[in-house]
Write a protein that holds these residues in place. Structure first.
Motif, PDB file in Angstrom:
ATOM      1  N   MET A 283      35.064  41.547  45.169  1.00 26.27           N
ATOM      2  CA  MET A 283      35.164  42.908  45.697  1.00 26.27           C
ATOM      3  C   MET A 283      35.092  43.933  44.573  1.00 26.27           C
ATOM      4  O   MET A 283      35.300  43.607  43.393  1.00 26.27           O
ATOM      5  N   ARG A 392      28.749  42.270  44.361  1.00 26.31           N
ATOM      6  CA  ARG A 392      29.898  42.366  45.273  1.00 26.31           C
ATOM      7  C   ARG A 392      29.832  41.307  46.352  1.00 26.31           C
ATOM      8  O   ARG A 392      30.853  40.806  46.793  1.00 26.31           O
ATOM      9  N   HIS A 544      33.128  40.401  50.428  1.00 28.65           N
ATOM     10  CA  HIS A 544      34.457  40.525  49.824  1.00 28.65           C
ATOM     11  C   HIS A 544      35.219  41.756  50.326  1.00 28.65           C
ATOM     12  O   HIS A 544      36.036  42.329  49.617  1.00 28.65           O
TER      13      HIS A 544
END
Length: 983
Positions: A283, A392, A544
């Protein structure tokens, strides 16, 4: 001990350390007689738990040796780089020396074992620290000679503060200050070190410091920075220039040691026929770039033709992701290819990049990738090159990549990062607040760095003050903003990268009231079938934006949840977003799901309960597959947090009927797990919701549940009020089952207050009605309560009869928890009748029946009664073990009526063991608990037990007073003299 043994061997890799040396390393000068044996056991254990441990720790003669060949060891790397720096210095390569020193110093993590390793390890650590400081001083000198000044001051100030007696560092700081135009500060630095040396050591500064001071005073031109060589000419066409465009490596890189070693291990595996791809996903703000940069610097020497970095802008505010061909042009220019040789068309640029890259050993770090299509064309064809990618979302289409998914940091690493970035002194001064700050930051590196930056910028703020500010969830994201860094902005970039349906799903899922989200409840909330709900959740997981800690359940990071909830009222202008009414509809679907699912689970887990008419229909909702009572109990346990929260959510949302009906199911689970404060809160909501609805039958049922909660918590008078109102409504509604329920509750509550005659009448009346209605589960509950009443009164024969019938009914119903209580009641009656063998039969069955899912208060009582039975048989050790388990469980049960009873039983046992102080403590605790709630039976028993203890220790006057107080209570309760005992 194991850590000291391992560290001692790794500090001297390849050297044989005799066992005596390892003994000294572990115990200094005070080893035990078995020290040598323990060291050998430690080595054997290390070989078992360390992968490849047998090859790492080998036996040689009377000692051991660490074989680190082929194993990455940061100490070896550190020393090797220092050696290379010495050789580079001898050859006159200042730039090479500085680079090697930087890489060596980047490996440093602090003293070996944080200074807790004992004399020998601390001595080795001090030697390494000296080598590090010498390298630091050498690097500072090189940077000064390279023309740096102002940029060095901050680093040197920190170093001088940490090592105030290192005169070389002071001298370098004075030079850096002088060359930055800060002559007065340079002279003040000299004055400070002069005073320090005089106060601490009674000496004057060395001649170098004094000479620099004198040169500063006369503004000596010789102190000016040395002239720098002219810049190198631009790249010549056709000739590549080794290039390093990596970002700076964080000095305080913390907490990713395991992931870093994983990357390095895979990077250093034998080369195959294709380039190596290492990919890091996680993330936003999780620290992907920091990890990739650290790994790149550590691997750089293996790729001497260039270490290239490009931010692909996959998730960058107000910027479009870079195309593969524009990145190829950037990379070509970095390798010295002139602009006129770079093809103008996109395929040509990519082809040119691949042709040149194929001839070189390159390390390519592509940061912030949007998708695999952005990365794949840039992959160097040569097996001698390597690509590091961060993204990501996991780029599943990037074949042959070795993936590492970064999660949040551990609490320990989070606090360590705060110490590195904020300063160890501040963290040590507020350790609890520092841990709380790490928790509120969600152990997210970006959030931690922003929090530390805010504290740096506001030196008067304490860590605790920032913790208080972050405690307000509605403003937490606003607090986690510093300069151009913001957790909210970082998360928003991931959110904007989603399709419309996934954005909508994220916002709705954030409204889920549980700590985790099961796919069934997600489908209800989203209004989809199970397959589509799972597809949506998996897509968010790949990005994420949600996490998965166990199969079938998904969870939000706290900061992502806060972000998504904040979005609820702020949809994008170009989307058909969820309106307030649609969100209410989604919540209603979720509540309908939980009502139906808890109906199913409670019918399985708590057979024989009263039926409740409901207008709810399944309506396309998918319910969990609960096959039997065990599955139902596990599901209820797993969903308990969500169930309590969803009741409150329904009440606050004005969905009162659903709140009351759902609360009726939830209290069964809370009662079973002994969470009576939560039980009471849910029951209060149900009562309030039923009143708002004007739903009399629901109100009657909710009042009954509230009365039960009050009884379990020792709030007897409030329980009587609730049960009395419930009984009046039952009579008004001609609800015979409700009448039986509330009559029985009044009997229980009156009995707890010692009003035995009234209680007996109520309980008998309740049993008659329940028997007429053939409500077996309810009848068994009242029989259990009747047995307890008779036992308190001293009527053990009658107590046994009631308990035996309750046991039969519970066994027929398969009501395991209620069967457990019946067995305990029957054993109590037999112990009262001195029928120990019969009591033991029932206690053995109870011990077999209960498990960790059984209410703690009930398990504690069974252990206490079993201890009493074992004590009577003369099994003192066994009795003591059982008593210990009873006491520990009883004190966690939060049930005053049970806890006071258990403390009194155990107090009597300890008195019999002659352990008067412990008996006094137990009876005193029982008396306090019982008196606080007016539970007069156990209050009287506690006083009676205290009288016996005081008599045994010779305090006759106090014993007489306690006995008189006990007798007064016993007389008031109508308990005969022969039954006036504490156990």
């Amino acid at each position: 001990m194991h850590e000291r043994v391992l560290v001692s061997l790794l500090l001297e890799p390849g050297q044989v350390l005799p066992v005596s040396r390892l003994v000294e390393a572990v115990w200094d000068d005070a080893p035990p007689a078995t020290a040598a044996h323990q060291v050998r056991k430690a080595v054997a254990r290390l070989r078992q738990v360390i992968p490849g441990g047998a090859g790492l720790l080998v036996t040689e003669g009377a000692g051991y040796r660490a074989v680190t060949d082929g194993i990455y060891l940061d100490l070896n790397d550190f020393l090797a780089r220092l050696g290379e720096a010495r050789r580079a210095a001898a050859s006159g390569s200042a730039a090479g020396v500085a680079d090697l020193l930087r890489r060596a110093l980047a490996l440093w993590r602090g003293p070996v074992m944080s200074g807790t390793g004992g004399r020998l390890i601390d001595a080795a650590s001090a030697a390494l620290e000296e080598r590090r400081l010498a390298a630091v001083e050498q690097l500072m000198e090189l940077r000064l000679n390279d023309g740096e000044a102002a940029g060095l001051v901050g680093d040197l100030v920190e170093l001088v503060a940490a090592h105030p007696l290192r005169e070389t560092l002071h001298a370098q700081l004075m030079l850096a200050l002088f060359r930055s135009g800060r002559q007065a500060d340079a002279l003040e630095t000299y004055n400070r070190v002069r005073r320090l040396l005089a106060d601490e050591l009674g000496i004057d500064p060395d001649t170098r410091l004094t000479e620099i001071r004198d040169s500063i005073l006369r503004n000596d031109p010789a102190l000016a920075a040395p002239p720098q060589p002219h810049a190198l000419p631009a790249a010549v066409p056709g000739i590549s220039v080794p290039e390093c465009s990596l970002p700076y490596d964080l000095r305080d890189f913390t907490g990713r040691e395991r992931e870093l070693l994983d990357l390095l291990d895979h990077a250093r595996e034998p080369r195959g026929l294709s380039p190596r791809i290492l990919a890091i996903d996680g993330m936003g703000g999780i620290g992907k770039t920091s990890l990739a940069v650290r790994a790149a610097y550590l691997l750089a020497e293996d790729y001497p033709d260039g270490q290239l970095y490009v931010d692909l802008r996959g998730f960058t505010e107000q910027q479009q992701p870079l195309s593969a061909d524009s990145v190829a042009e950037t990379l070509l220019r970095a390798l010295g290819v002139p602009g006129d040789r770079i093809p103008r068309d996109a395929p040509g640029r990519i082809a040119e990049w691949r042709a040149i890259a194929a001839q070189r050993r390159l390390l390519l770090l592509l940061d912030n990738a949007r998708d695999a299509a952005q990365v794949r064309p840039l992959l160097p064809p040569s097996a001698s090159s390597m690509m590091l990618v961060t993204s990501r979302a996991r780029l599943v289409d990037l074949d042959s990549a070795h993936w590492i998914s970064l999660g949040t940091m551990t609490p320990e690493s989070s606090v360590a990062m705060l110490a590195d970035t904020l300063g160890e002194k501040r963290v040590v001064a507020e350790p609890v607040a520092a841990a709380a700050l790490a928790e509120l930051c969600g152990h997210l590196p970006l959030a931690l760095r922003i929090a530390a930056a805010r504290l740096h910028n506001r030196p008067r703020w304490t860590i605790a003050y920032l913790v208080d500010r972050l405690g307000n969830e509605s403003r937490r994201l606003d607090e986690l903003r510093s300069g151009d860094r913001s957790v909210e902005v970082t998360l928003k970039l991931s959110y904007l990268g989603l399709k419309s349906k996934h954005r909508k799903a994220l916002r709705l899922l954030a409204r889920h009231p549980g700590r985790s989200v099961e796919v069934y409840s997600a489908a209800a909330l989203l209004g989809t079938d199970l397959d589509e709900a799972e597809e949506i959740m998996e897509h968010l997981l790949d990005g994420h934006l949600i996490q998965q800690h166990e199969l079938g359940y998904y969870a939000f990071h706290d900061l992502v949840r806060s972000f998504a909830r904040r979005l609820g009222g702020r949809p994008s202008d170009d989307e058909d977003e969820e309106s307030g009414q649609e969100e209410t509809t989604a919540l209603a679907r979720l509540l309908d799901y939980y009502v139906l699912a808890t109906d199913l689970a409670c019918d399985l887990a708590f057979p024989g309960r009263a039926e409740l008419e409901s207008s709810l229909e399944k309506g396309g909702l998918s319910l969990p597959l609960l096959q039997d009572a065990d599955h139902a109990r596990k599901w209820l346990d797993r969903e308990q947090n969500a169930l309590c929260n969803v009741v409150l959510l329904a009440h606050r949302g004005g969905l009162h009927e659903r709140a009351a009906v759902l609360a009726r199911n939830v209290v069964f689970q809370l009662d079973s797990t002994g969470q009576f404060e939560e039980y009471r809160e849910v029951a209060l909501i149900a009562v309030a919701a039923s009143r708002r609805l004007g739903h009399t039958s629901l109100l009657r049922m909710s009042l009954s549940n509230l009365a039960v909660a009050h009884w379990k918590l020792g709030r007897f008078y409030e329980g009587i009020d609730a049960a009395t109102e419930g009984l009046q409504l039952a009579v008004q509604l001609e609800d015979r089952r409700g009448e039986a329920k509330d009559t029985g509750l009044l009997g229980v509550l009156l009995g707890a207050l010692g009003r035995f005659d009234e209680a007996l009448s109520r309980l008998q009346q309740s049993i008659v009605i329940k028997r007429e209605l053939r409500a077996s589960r309810a009848e068994a509950e009242s029989l259990t309560n009747l047995s307890t009443l008779y036992e308190q009164w001293g009527h053990y024969e009658e107590a046994a009869v009631a308990a035996r019938r309750a046991l039969e009914l519970n066994q027929e119903l398969g009501a395991r928890d209620n069967e457990l209580v019946s067995l305990a009641d029957l054993a109590t009656a037999h112990l009262g009748l001195d029928q120990d063998d019969e009591a033991q039969v029932h206690l053995v069955r109870a011990l077999e029946l209960m498990d960790d899912s059984s209410p703690a208060a009930d398990r504690a009582l069974v252990f206490a009664l079993s201890a009493k039975a074992a004590h009577r048989r003369g099994e003192r050790d066994h009795a003591a073990a059982l008593a210990g388990r009873a006491l520990a469980l009883g004190r966690t049960s939060r049930t005053p009526i049970r806890q006071s009873r258990i403390e009194n039983i155990l107090g009597g046992l300890e008195l019999g063991n002659g352990r008067h102080e412990l008996a006094l403590e137990l009876h005193t605790t029982a008396h306090r608990i019982a008196a606080d709630v007016s539970y007069q039976v156990e209050e009287a028993r506690a006083l009676h037990g205290l009288a016996q203890v005081h008599q045994a220790i010779g305090d006759v006057a106090l014993a007489a007073r306690r006995r008189e107080e006990a007798d007064q209570l016993f007389d008031r309760l109508g308990i005969a003299v022969q039954f006036r005992r504490s156990s």
